[in-house]
Scaffold this motif. Structure first.
Motif, PDB file in Angstrom:
ATOM      1  N   THR A   1     -23.018  77.297  94.882  1.00  0.00           N
ATOM      2  CA  THR A   1     -22.730  76.153  94.316  1.00  0.00           C
ATOM      3  C   THR A   1     -21.465  75.562  94.711  1.00  0.00           C
ATOM      4  O   THR A   1     -20.440  76.611  94.841  1.00  0.00           O
ATOM      5  CB  THR A   1     -22.620  76.285  92.797  1.00  0.00           C
ATOM      6  OG1 THR A   1     -23.788  76.438  92.298  1.00  0.00           O
ATOM      7  CG2 THR A   1     -21.946  75.090  92.080  1.00  0.00           C
TER       8      THR A   1
ATOM      9  N   ALA B   1     -18.626  71.395  88.556  1.00  0.00           N
ATOM     10  CA  ALA B   1     -18.198  72.855  88.471  1.00  0.00           C
ATOM     11  C   ALA B   1     -16.989  73.104  88.629  1.00  0.00           C
ATOM     12  O   ALA B   1     -16.187  72.718  89.575  1.00  0.00           O
ATOM     13  CB  ALA B   1     -19.230  73.589  89.538  1.00  0.00           C
ATOM     14  N   LYS B   2     -16.444  73.787  87.899  1.00  0.00           N
ATOM     15  CA  LYS B   2     -14.852  74.602  88.003  1.00  0.00           C
ATOM     16  C   LYS B   2     -14.538  75.194  89.364  1.00  0.00           C
ATOM     17  O   LYS B   2     -13.529  74.639  89.847  1.00  0.00           O
ATOM     18  CB  LYS B   2     -14.428  75.179  86.976  1.00  0.00           C
ATOM     19  CG  LYS B   2     -14.158  74.661  85.578  1.00  0.00           C
ATOM     20  CD  LYS B   2     -13.761  75.387  84.819  1.00  0.00           C
ATOM     21  CE  LYS B   2     -12.425  75.119  84.030  1.00  0.00           C
ATOM     22  NZ  LYS B   2     -11.911  76.044  82.923  1.00  0.00           N
TER      23      LYS B   2
ATOM     24  N   SER C   1     -16.199  77.540  93.125  1.00  0.00           N
ATOM     25  CA  SER C   1     -17.645  77.657  93.918  1.00  0.00           C
ATOM     26  C   SER C   1     -18.224  79.006  93.727  1.00  0.00           C
ATOM     27  O   SER C   1     -17.194  79.915  93.724  1.00  0.00           O
ATOM     28  CB  SER C   1     -17.098  77.443  95.343  1.00  0.00           C
ATOM     29  OG  SER C   1     -16.824  76.190  95.481  1.00  0.00           O
ATOM     30  N   SER C   2     -19.505  79.125  93.977  1.00  0.00           N
ATOM     31  CA  SER C   2     -19.843  80.587  93.706  1.00  0.00           C
ATOM     32  C   SER C   2     -21.243  80.808  94.746  1.00  0.00           C
ATOM     33  O   SER C   2     -21.849  79.828  95.007  1.00  0.00           O
ATOM     34  CB  SER C   2     -20.304  80.687  92.165  1.00  0.00           C
ATOM     35  OG  SER C   2     -21.284  79.825  91.702  1.00  0.00           O
TER      36      SER C   2
ATOM     37  N   ASP D   1     -21.326  70.368  93.519  1.00  0.00           N
ATOM     38  CA  ASP D   1     -21.304  69.966  91.967  1.00  0.00           C
ATOM     39  C   ASP D   1     -19.856  69.772  91.692  1.00  0.00           C
ATOM     40  O   ASP D   1     -19.211  70.465  91.380  1.00  0.00           O
ATOM     41  CB  ASP D   1     -22.055  71.167  91.287  1.00  0.00           C
ATOM     42  CG  ASP D   1     -21.936  70.876  89.940  1.00  0.00           C
ATOM     43  OD1 ASP D   1     -21.490  69.921  89.404  1.00  0.00           O
ATOM     44  OD2 ASP D   1     -22.374  71.737  89.117  1.00  0.00           O
TER      45      ASP D   1
ATOM     46  N   TYR E   1     -30.595  80.876  89.272  1.00  0.00           N
ATOM     47  CA  TYR E   1     -30.301  79.411  89.926  1.00  0.00           C
ATOM     48  C   TYR E   1     -30.887  79.262  90.920  1.00  0.00           C
ATOM     49  O   TYR E   1     -31.308  80.174  91.821  1.00  0.00           O
ATOM     50  CB  TYR E   1     -28.545  79.561  90.244  1.00  0.00           C
ATOM     51  CG  TYR E   1     -27.559  79.708  89.145  1.00  0.00           C
ATOM     52  CD1 TYR E   1     -27.016  78.706  88.836  1.00  0.00           C
ATOM     53  CD2 TYR E   1     -27.469  80.710  88.599  1.00  0.00           C
ATOM     54  CE1 TYR E   1     -26.092  78.746  87.659  1.00  0.00           C
ATOM     55  CE2 TYR E   1     -26.385  81.150  87.722  1.00  0.00           C
ATOM     56  CZ  TYR E   1     -25.722  79.830  87.045  1.00  0.00           C
ATOM     57  OH  TYR E   1     -25.002  80.053  86.264  1.00  0.00           O
TER      58      TYR E   1
ATOM     59  N   GLY F   1     -18.015  73.911  94.040  1.00  0.00           N
ATOM     60  CA  GLY F   1     -17.261  73.318  93.064  1.00  0.00           C
ATOM     61  C   GLY F   1     -16.269  72.117  93.456  1.00  0.00           C
ATOM     62  O   GLY F   1     -16.170  71.707  94.588  1.00  0.00           O
TER      63      GLY F   1
END
Length: 180
Positions: free
Chosen positions: A136, A47-48, A50-51, A44, A131, A138
């Motif tokens: 994710t 997205a600021k 990564s998670s 993504d 989610y 980023g």
């Protein structure tokens, strides 16, 4: 005439190589450690950071620092669908919530295998059960990987070179098998 044919074929080879290295919006990603696990990752660029979705996130002290123990569950019913990892906490990331509250997420260093690429990164760990993708990836990490085609999915299986395998860490532990 042969030079033209060679040039055209060389151009097609370059195009197919570039196409093969274009990732889809959703990819299979291997989280590396003494016990690795494969999860679904969403690349993504908006997205600021990564998670990673994790369960049983617990803080503890070791060697004078704060550590985090967490379990990654890839949703599979097969053995090996859960791995518990321990990592030193790099920092506490505070995220503002829509209701005005603040969520605290630990940031840890982790190594991922995406396609044929080893990605050493930092990401936040939290229970993100709402989610669909457990991981994710980023903007900063997406730029390290290369092109992403949002219309494609599962383009490159994780197949990092054996010599790039992460050495076992003494604090990674496989999740005990559930008792039935």
């Amino acid at each position: 005439m042969n030079r033209i044919a060679v040039a055209v074929l060389a151009g097609l080879a370059v195009m197919s190589t570039a196409q093969a290295e274009t990732y889809g919006r959703t990819e299979r990603v291997r989280v590396l450690g003494s016990s690795s696990i494969e999860v679904i990752g969403r690349l993504d660029p908006a997205a600021k950071g990564s998670s990673l979705r994790a369960i049983n996130v617990k803080y503890f002290n070791r060697d004078g620092g704060t550590w985090v123990r967490f379990t990654i569950d890839n949703g599979s019913v097969l053995p090996g669908s859960r791995v518990t990892l321990e990592r030193p906490m790099l920092k506490d990331v505070k995220l503002k919530q829509r209701d005005g509250g603040v969520e605290h997420r630990p940031e840890v260093a982790i190594t991922l295998c995406i396609g044929r690429t080893i990605l050493e990164t930092t990401l936040t760990v939290s229970d993100r059960t709402g989610y669909t993708a457990p991981l994710t990836i980023g903007d900063d990490d997406v730029r390290k990987l290369g092109a992403v085609d949002p219309a494609r999915e599962y383009t490159i299986e994780p197949s990092c070179p054996a010599q790039a395998k992460v050495e076992p860490e003494p604090h990674d532990m496989p999740e005990p098998a559930p008792t039935r």
